[in-house]
Design a protein around this motif. Structure first.
Motif, PDB file in Angstrom:
ATOM      1  N   ILE A 169       0.640  -1.793   0.620  1.00 16.57           N
ATOM      2  CA  ILE A 169       0.181  -0.255  -0.234  1.00 16.57           C
ATOM      3  C   ILE A 169       1.039   1.293  -0.230  1.00 16.57           C
ATOM      4  O   ILE A 169       0.891   1.801  -0.710  1.00 16.57           O
ATOM      5  CB  ILE A 169      -0.976   0.049   1.025  1.00 16.57           C
ATOM      6  N   GLU A 173       0.441   4.050  -2.854  1.00 13.43           N
ATOM      7  CA  GLU A 173       0.441   6.133  -2.717  1.00 13.43           C
ATOM      8  C   GLU A 173       1.309   6.421  -3.606  1.00 13.43           C
ATOM      9  O   GLU A 173       1.638   7.546  -4.472  1.00 13.43           O
ATOM     10  CB  GLU A 173       1.047   5.988  -1.682  1.00 13.43           C
ATOM     11  N   LEU A 180      -5.207   3.230  -5.862  1.00 12.56           N
ATOM     12  CA  LEU A 180      -5.213   3.156  -4.515  1.00 12.56           C
ATOM     13  C   LEU A 180      -6.449   4.176  -4.236  1.00 12.56           C
ATOM     14  O   LEU A 180      -7.396   2.960  -3.089  1.00 12.56           O
ATOM     15  CB  LEU A 180      -3.937   3.736  -3.636  1.00 12.56           C
ATOM     16  N   ARG A 184      -9.507   2.135  -2.637  1.00 11.97           N
ATOM     17  CA  ARG A 184      -9.963   2.871  -1.226  1.00 11.97           C
ATOM     18  C   ARG A 184     -11.656   2.733  -0.906  1.00 11.97           C
ATOM     19  O   ARG A 184     -12.605   2.496  -0.390  1.00 11.97           O
ATOM     20  CB  ARG A 184      -9.641   3.794  -0.626  1.00 11.97           C
ATOM     21  N   THR A 185     -12.289   3.981  -1.963  1.00 10.19           N
ATOM     22  CA  THR A 185     -13.735   3.727  -1.814  1.00 10.19           C
ATOM     23  C   THR A 185     -14.449   2.876  -2.535  1.00 10.19           C
ATOM     24  O   THR A 185     -15.474   2.452  -1.142  1.00 10.19           O
ATOM     25  CB  THR A 185     -13.803   4.909  -3.398  1.00 10.19           C
ATOM     26  N   ASP A 188     -13.920   0.656   1.358  1.00  9.99           N
ATOM     27  CA  ASP A 188     -14.691   1.735   2.491  1.00  9.99           C
ATOM     28  C   ASP A 188     -16.127   1.590   1.775  1.00  9.99           C
ATOM     29  O   ASP A 188     -16.799   1.482   3.235  1.00  9.99           O
ATOM     30  CB  ASP A 188     -14.525   2.847   2.645  1.00  9.99           C
ATOM     31  N   ARG A 211      -9.027  -5.876   5.384  1.00  7.20           N
ATOM     32  CA  ARG A 211      -8.803  -4.916   4.149  1.00  7.20           C
ATOM     33  C   ARG A 211      -7.811  -4.862   3.364  1.00  7.20           C
ATOM     34  O   ARG A 211      -8.381  -4.455   2.837  1.00  7.20           O
ATOM     35  CB  ARG A 211      -9.981  -3.874   5.026  1.00  7.20           C
ATOM     36  N   ARG A 212      -6.890  -4.713   3.914  1.00  3.59           N
ATOM     37  CA  ARG A 212      -5.828  -3.538   3.766  1.00  3.59           C
ATOM     38  C   ARG A 212      -5.340  -5.234   3.201  1.00  3.59           C
ATOM     39  O   ARG A 212      -5.046  -4.733   1.623  1.00  3.59           O
ATOM     40  CB  ARG A 212      -4.828  -4.209   4.728  1.00  3.59           C
ATOM     41  N   LEU A 215      -7.618  -4.490  -0.493  1.00  9.96           N
ATOM     42  CA  LEU A 215      -7.257  -2.810  -0.754  1.00  9.96           C
ATOM     43  C   LEU A 215      -6.245  -3.765  -1.980  1.00  9.96           C
ATOM     44  O   LEU A 215      -6.544  -2.942  -3.526  1.00  9.96           O
ATOM     45  CB  LEU A 215      -6.542  -1.950   0.231  1.00  9.96           C
TER      46      LEU A 215
END
Length: 277
Positions: A169, A173, A180, A184-185, A188, A211-212, A215
């Motif tokens: 992650i 970035e 990314l 995330r949207t 989430d 969650r990671r 992602l």
């Protein structure tokens, strides 16, 4: 030729380590005649494997191999502290032959999971390696001279709880900021409510790293649709460009560099110790 062995916790970690080997010009070995004979004793000779197994569904365990003119590396994907230890000890005992070449270095790469802190996992493995007369590493990320040279790296940074996905992650970035953000949207937006989900649907998603992992998987599904995440780590620009300048990535790179380097152990970046045994 210097021979280096890595024991890691899964196929994603294999490809992550491999990206740093690529910076040294090491190339993946696909065909046995190209492989240094030194590694012959670690190749399976039976199927199902290991000898005595009857499990036809279990994949035959074969390390991933990488070589250049100076270094030959094997990376083994295993699971759990006990298997990391067993693999490292068995390889040392199997490949070292009286009067022949010896293993130059052993690197162990593992996560700091929800059950044990980075220092706890490191301490357990370090002491058990020392108990079988392998060099004693004093701190996570440290590389101590041997033979064989020893290093234990606890992802993501030898201190904080986390996994490989935390580093990926970080890299995203820099390398894939738009992907990314959209991933995330998407992640989430997932609310663990029953319904619309059945309880078994989100078992893995609700784990501490779930969650990671989702992602990273979302980004990988765009970069390499329909393929496993390790293929994206291998083929795409996760560990490239500006990502190589990230502090935690530089720390891991220094760890790999120190294991591969000829003697003596080179000085490492701040945060990663190096001593002689």
């Amino acid at each position: 030729m210097r021979y280096v062995y890595f024991a890691v916790e899964g196929p994603h970690d294999v490809e992550f380590v491999a990206r740093f080997l690529k910076l040294h010009g090491l190339k993946r070995i696909q065909h046995k005649p190209q492989l240094a004979p030194f590694w012959g004793p670690v190749l399976p000779t039976t199927w199902p494997s290991p000898l005595g197994s009857t499990d036809l569904m279990k994949r035959v365990s074969v390390p991933a191999f990488f070589q250049n003119d100076a270094v030959s590396v094997a990376i083994d994907a295993v699971t759990g502290d006990s298997q990391l230890l067993i693999s490292a000890i068995n390889v040392r005992n199997t490949v070292n032959q009286p009067g022949g070449d010896e293993l130059h270095a052993i690197g162990i790469v593992l996560d700091s999971d929800e059950k044990s802190s980075a220092s706890e996992r490191f301490t357990k493995i370090s002491k058990e390696l020392a108990a079988v007369k392998l060099p004693l590493a004093v701190t996570p990320g440290q590389v101590v001279d041997g033979p064989p040279r020893i290093g234990i790296f606890v992802l993501p940074d030898n201190v904080n709880a986390g996994t490989l996905e935390d580093l990926l992650i970080d890299c995203a970035e820099k390398q894939y900021p738009q992907l990314l953000a959209s991933a995330r949207t998407h992640i989430d937006s997932v609310k663990a409510e029953f319904p619309p989900y059945a309880k078994e649907d989100l078992v893995d998603f609700q784990k501490p790293a779930g969650r990671r992992k989702a992602l990273v998987g979302s980004i990988g599904s765009v970069l390499r649709p329909g393929k496993a995440i390790q293929m994206s780590i291998q083929d795409n620009r996760w560990i490239d460009g500006e990502a190589l300048e990230l502090p935690r990535v530089k720390m891991f790179r220094a760890f790999v560099d120190a294991l591969l380097a000829p003697s003596p152990v080179p000085a490492l970046a701040p945060g990663v110790g190096a001593t002689s045994a």
